[in-house]
Design a protein around this motif. Structure first.
Motif, PDB file in Angstrom:
ATOM      1  N   LEU A   1      -6.188   0.600  -6.166  1.00 31.57           N
ATOM      2  CA  LEU A   1      -7.705   0.553  -6.598  1.00 31.57           C
ATOM      3  C   LEU A   1      -8.194   1.233  -7.969  1.00 31.57           C
ATOM      4  CD1 LEU A   1      -8.794   1.383  -3.087  1.00 31.57           C
ATOM      5  CD2 LEU A   1      -9.225  -0.646  -4.230  1.00 31.57           C
ATOM      6  N   SER A   2      -8.772   0.687  -8.582  1.00 27.17           N
ATOM      7  CA  SER A   2      -9.524   1.326  -9.717  1.00 27.17           C
ATOM      8  C   SER A   2     -10.255   2.485  -9.154  1.00 27.17           C
ATOM      9  CB  SER A   2     -10.379   0.596 -10.461  1.00 27.17           C
ATOM     10  OG  SER A   2     -11.348   0.040  -9.802  1.00 27.17           O
ATOM     11  N   SER A   3     -10.506   3.502  -9.789  1.00 26.71           N
ATOM     12  CA  SER A   3     -11.401   4.589  -9.374  1.00 26.71           C
ATOM     13  C   SER A   3     -12.992   3.976  -8.883  1.00 26.71           C
ATOM     14  CB  SER A   3     -11.536   5.599 -10.190  1.00 26.71           C
ATOM     15  OG  SER A   3     -11.881   5.469 -11.517  1.00 26.71           O
ATOM     16  N   LEU A   4     -13.189   3.044  -9.797  1.00 26.68           N
ATOM     17  CA  LEU A   4     -14.666   2.470  -9.674  1.00 26.68           C
ATOM     18  C   LEU A   4     -14.892   1.649  -8.061  1.00 26.68           C
ATOM     19  CD1 LEU A   4     -15.252   0.764 -13.157  1.00 26.68           C
ATOM     20  CD2 LEU A   4     -16.664   2.819 -12.160  1.00 26.68           C
ATOM     21  N   ASP A   5     -13.717   0.914  -7.842  1.00 27.27           N
ATOM     22  CA  ASP A   5     -13.756   0.112  -6.562  1.00 27.27           C
ATOM     23  C   ASP A   5     -13.516   1.212  -5.591  1.00 27.27           C
ATOM     24  OD1 ASP A   5     -14.395  -2.425  -7.064  1.00 27.27           O
ATOM     25  OD2 ASP A   5     -12.438  -2.642  -8.136  1.00 27.27           O
ATOM     26  N   ASN A   6     -12.736   2.149  -5.619  1.00 31.53           N
ATOM     27  CA  ASN A   6     -12.182   3.272  -4.726  1.00 31.53           C
ATOM     28  C   ASN A   6     -13.621   3.966  -4.368  1.00 31.53           C
ATOM     29  OD1 ASN A   6     -10.197   5.216  -3.326  1.00 31.53           O
ATOM     30  ND2 ASN A   6     -11.497   6.503  -4.152  1.00 31.53           N
ATOM     31  N   ASP A   7     -14.575   4.344  -5.251  1.00 28.36           N
ATOM     32  CA  ASP A   7     -15.676   4.685  -5.016  1.00 28.36           C
ATOM     33  C   ASP A   7     -16.770   3.859  -4.157  1.00 28.36           C
ATOM     34  OD1 ASP A   7     -15.008   7.099  -6.036  1.00 28.36           O
ATOM     35  OD2 ASP A   7     -16.028   6.908  -8.148  1.00 28.36           O
ATOM     36  N   ARG A   8     -16.775   2.690  -4.418  1.00 27.62           N
ATOM     37  CA  ARG A   8     -17.692   1.498  -4.131  1.00 27.62           C
ATOM     38  C   ARG A   8     -17.153   1.344  -2.584  1.00 27.62           C
ATOM     39  NH1 ARG A   8     -16.565  -1.639  -9.173  1.00 27.62           N
ATOM     40  NH2 ARG A   8     -18.529  -1.489 -10.464  1.00 27.62           N
ATOM     41  N   LEU A   9     -15.884   1.460  -2.398  1.00 28.70           N
ATOM     42  CA  LEU A   9     -15.465   1.334  -0.938  1.00 28.70           C
ATOM     43  C   LEU A   9     -15.914   2.451   0.048  1.00 28.70           C
ATOM     44  CD1 LEU A   9     -14.202  -0.661   1.018  1.00 28.70           C
ATOM     45  CD2 LEU A   9     -11.816   0.447   0.192  1.00 28.70           C
TER      46      LEU A   9
ATOM     47  N   LYS B   1     -15.041  17.724   5.662  1.00 30.45           N
ATOM     48  CA  LYS B   1     -13.829  17.309   6.588  1.00 30.45           C
ATOM     49  C   LYS B   1     -13.485  18.226   7.801  1.00 30.45           C
ATOM     50  CE  LYS B   1      -8.932  16.799   5.635  1.00 30.45           C
ATOM     51  NZ  LYS B   1      -7.696  16.631   4.528  1.00 30.45           N
ATOM     52  N   ALA B   2     -13.631  19.792   7.407  1.00 32.88           N
ATOM     53  CA  ALA B   2     -13.724  20.616   8.579  1.00 32.88           C
ATOM     54  C   ALA B   2     -14.437  20.506   9.563  1.00 32.88           C
ATOM     55  CB  ALA B   2     -13.850  21.956   7.992  1.00 32.88           C
ATOM     56  N   ASP B   3     -15.674  20.001   9.590  1.00 33.63           N
ATOM     57  CA  ASP B   3     -16.574  19.715  10.859  1.00 33.63           C
ATOM     58  C   ASP B   3     -16.488  18.431  11.205  1.00 33.63           C
ATOM     59  OD1 ASP B   3     -17.172  22.263  10.243  1.00 33.63           O
ATOM     60  OD2 ASP B   3     -18.696  21.864   8.786  1.00 33.63           O
ATOM     61  N   ALA B   4     -15.914  17.291  11.005  1.00 32.02           N
ATOM     62  CA  ALA B   4     -16.158  16.003  11.191  1.00 32.02           C
ATOM     63  C   ALA B   4     -15.412  15.580  12.489  1.00 32.02           C
ATOM     64  CB  ALA B   4     -15.750  15.063  10.126  1.00 32.02           C
ATOM     65  N   ASP B   5     -16.212  14.563  13.328  1.00 30.81           N
ATOM     66  CA  ASP B   5     -15.419  14.398  14.545  1.00 30.81           C
ATOM     67  C   ASP B   5     -14.391  13.322  14.359  1.00 30.81           C
ATOM     68  OD1 ASP B   5     -17.331  15.863  15.911  1.00 30.81           O
ATOM     69  OD2 ASP B   5     -18.764  14.405  16.298  1.00 30.81           O
ATOM     70  N   MET B   6     -14.543  12.644  13.278  1.00 31.56           N
ATOM     71  CA  MET B   6     -13.409  11.516  12.906  1.00 31.56           C
ATOM     72  C   MET B   6     -13.168  11.466  11.296  1.00 31.56           C
ATOM     73  SD  MET B   6     -11.686   9.143  14.045  1.00 31.56           S
ATOM     74  CE  MET B   6     -12.379   9.179  15.752  1.00 31.56           C
ATOM     75  N   GLN B   7     -12.180  11.163  10.957  1.00 29.77           N
ATOM     76  CA  GLN B   7     -11.802  11.039   9.500  1.00 29.77           C
ATOM     77  C   GLN B   7     -11.533   9.519   9.357  1.00 29.77           C
ATOM     78  OE1 GLN B   7      -8.427  13.599   8.923  1.00 29.77           O
ATOM     79  NE2 GLN B   7      -9.604  15.478   8.958  1.00 29.77           N
ATOM     80  N   VAL B   8     -11.957   8.978   8.294  1.00 23.40           N
ATOM     81  CA  VAL B   8     -11.960   7.758   7.999  1.00 23.40           C
ATOM     82  C   VAL B   8     -10.937   7.384   6.856  1.00 23.40           C
ATOM     83  CG1 VAL B   8     -12.926   5.468   7.613  1.00 23.40           C
ATOM     84  CG2 VAL B   8     -14.181   7.107   8.991  1.00 23.40           C
ATOM     85  N   ARG B   9      -9.664   6.720   6.952  1.00 24.22           N
ATOM     86  CA  ARG B   9      -9.049   6.395   5.884  1.00 24.22           C
ATOM     87  C   ARG B   9      -8.751   5.057   5.724  1.00 24.22           C
ATOM     88  NH1 ARG B   9      -5.264  10.787   4.651  1.00 24.22           N
ATOM     89  NH2 ARG B   9      -5.551  12.433   6.218  1.00 24.22           N
ATOM     90  N   PHE B  10      -8.489   4.632   4.323  1.00 23.97           N
ATOM     91  CA  PHE B  10      -8.479   3.213   4.171  1.00 23.97           C
ATOM     92  C   PHE B  10      -7.394   2.971   2.998  1.00 23.97           C
ATOM     93  CE2 PHE B  10     -11.407   5.119   1.047  1.00 23.97           C
ATOM     94  CZ  PHE B  10     -10.911   4.460  -0.256  1.00 23.97           C
ATOM     95  N   GLN B  11      -6.694   1.882   3.064  1.00 24.33           N
ATOM     96  CA  GLN B  11      -5.706   1.546   2.058  1.00 24.33           C
ATOM     97  C   GLN B  11      -5.514   0.199   1.917  1.00 24.33           C
ATOM     98  OE1 GLN B  11      -1.628   2.262   3.668  1.00 24.33           O
ATOM     99  NE2 GLN B  11      -2.552   2.648   5.526  1.00 24.33           N
ATOM    100  N   LEU B  12      -4.959  -0.192   0.812  1.00 22.97           N
ATOM    101  CA  LEU B  12      -4.786  -1.493   0.220  1.00 22.97           C
ATOM    102  C   LEU B  12      -3.501  -1.905  -0.111  1.00 22.97           C
ATOM    103  CD1 LEU B  12      -6.553  -4.230  -0.347  1.00 22.97           C
ATOM    104  CD2 LEU B  12      -6.628  -3.376  -2.896  1.00 22.97           C
TER     105      LEU B  12
END
Length: 198
Positions: A60-68, A86-97
C-alpha cells in the motif's frame, strides 16, 4: 511480480468499482461477547512493519494506507464506537492487502462450419461447432479487515473481499470516497455496540 506493479495493483483494487459490487465474506466467533465493545484502535502496520521480513501492507502507498485508516475509523464511529489509544482500546483493528496472479480459462462456441465428412458422426447433419479457448491472466486482490481481541491476541471478527483488479484511473479527490464505500460494505454487518445503561 515486481514491487512497483504489486503496489499499483493494490491501489487499483481499493479504488475500482463501487460498494454494491462487493460481496464480503464474513467470519466471526459466535461465542464472543461483542456487546462489551465500546472503544477501538486501528493499528497502522505500515509504519510498524517495514523490515524485509515483515512486508505487511508494504504494497500500500502511505497515502492509501492513511485513507484506509480514516475510512475504518469513520465507519466504526458511525456505529457508535469511540476511538482510543492502543493501551485502552477494547478492540484492535488490523488490515492487510494480498494480491495473487490468476488465470481464467473460457471456452465458447463461435459458430458452425460445414463438414461433409462428419455427416452422421456428430449428429449435426454435416454441421460441426467451432470452439475457441480464451486464456486471460489477471491479478486478484484481497483486502482483509480483522478485529483482534487485545487480551487474547486473536481475531474474533473478519471481513474479506476479493476482486479482479481493474486498471482504472480515479481522480485524487474521489479516492477517499471510493475507499470509504469499500470499507462501509466490508463492515456493514458488524454489530454496533450496545448503548450503556444510564
Amino acid at each position: 511480480m515486481k514491487f512497483s506493479c504489486f503496489k499499483l495493483a493494490a491501489l487499483l483494487l481499493l479504488l475500482s468499482g463501487c460498494a454494491t459490487s462487493y460481496n464480503p465474506d464474513i467470519d466471526y466467533n459466535p461465542e464472543y461477547n461483542f456487546d462489551q465493545l465500546q472503544t477501538f484502535v486501528v493499528l497502522d502496520d505500515f509504519e510498524a512493519n517495514q523490515e524485509a521480513s515483515k512486508k505487511l501492507n508494504r504494497n500500500l502507498s502511505s497515502l492509501d494506507n492513511d485513507r484506509l485508516i480514516k475510512a475504518i475509523t469513520n465507519t466504526l464511529k458511525q456505529k457508535g464506537m469511540v476511538e482510543a489509544d492502543k493501551a485502552d482500546a477494547d478492540m484492535q483493528v488490523r488490515f492487510q492487502l494480498v494480491t495473487k496472479d490468476k488465470t481464467q480459462l473460457r471456452t465458447y462456441n463461435t459458430g458452425f462450419y460445414q463438414c461433409w465428412r462428419c455427416r452422421g458422426h456428430y449428429g449435426y447433419g454435416g454441421i460441426t461447432p467451432v470452439q475457441q479457448v480464451e486464456i486471460k491472466d489477471y491479478v486478484e486482490g484481497t483486502i482483509i479487515i480483522d478485529f483482534v481481541d487485545p487480551a487474547k491476541g486473536k481475531s474474533v471478527w473478519r471481513s474479506v473481499v476479493s476482486k479482479a483488479i481493474k486498471k482504472t484511473k480515479i481522480p485524487v479527490e474521489e479516492k477517499q470516497a471510493k475507499i470509504q464505500e469499500l470499507v462501509n460494505a466490508m463492515l456493514a454487518s458488524f454489530k454496533a455496540p450496545a448503548v450503556p445503561a444510564q
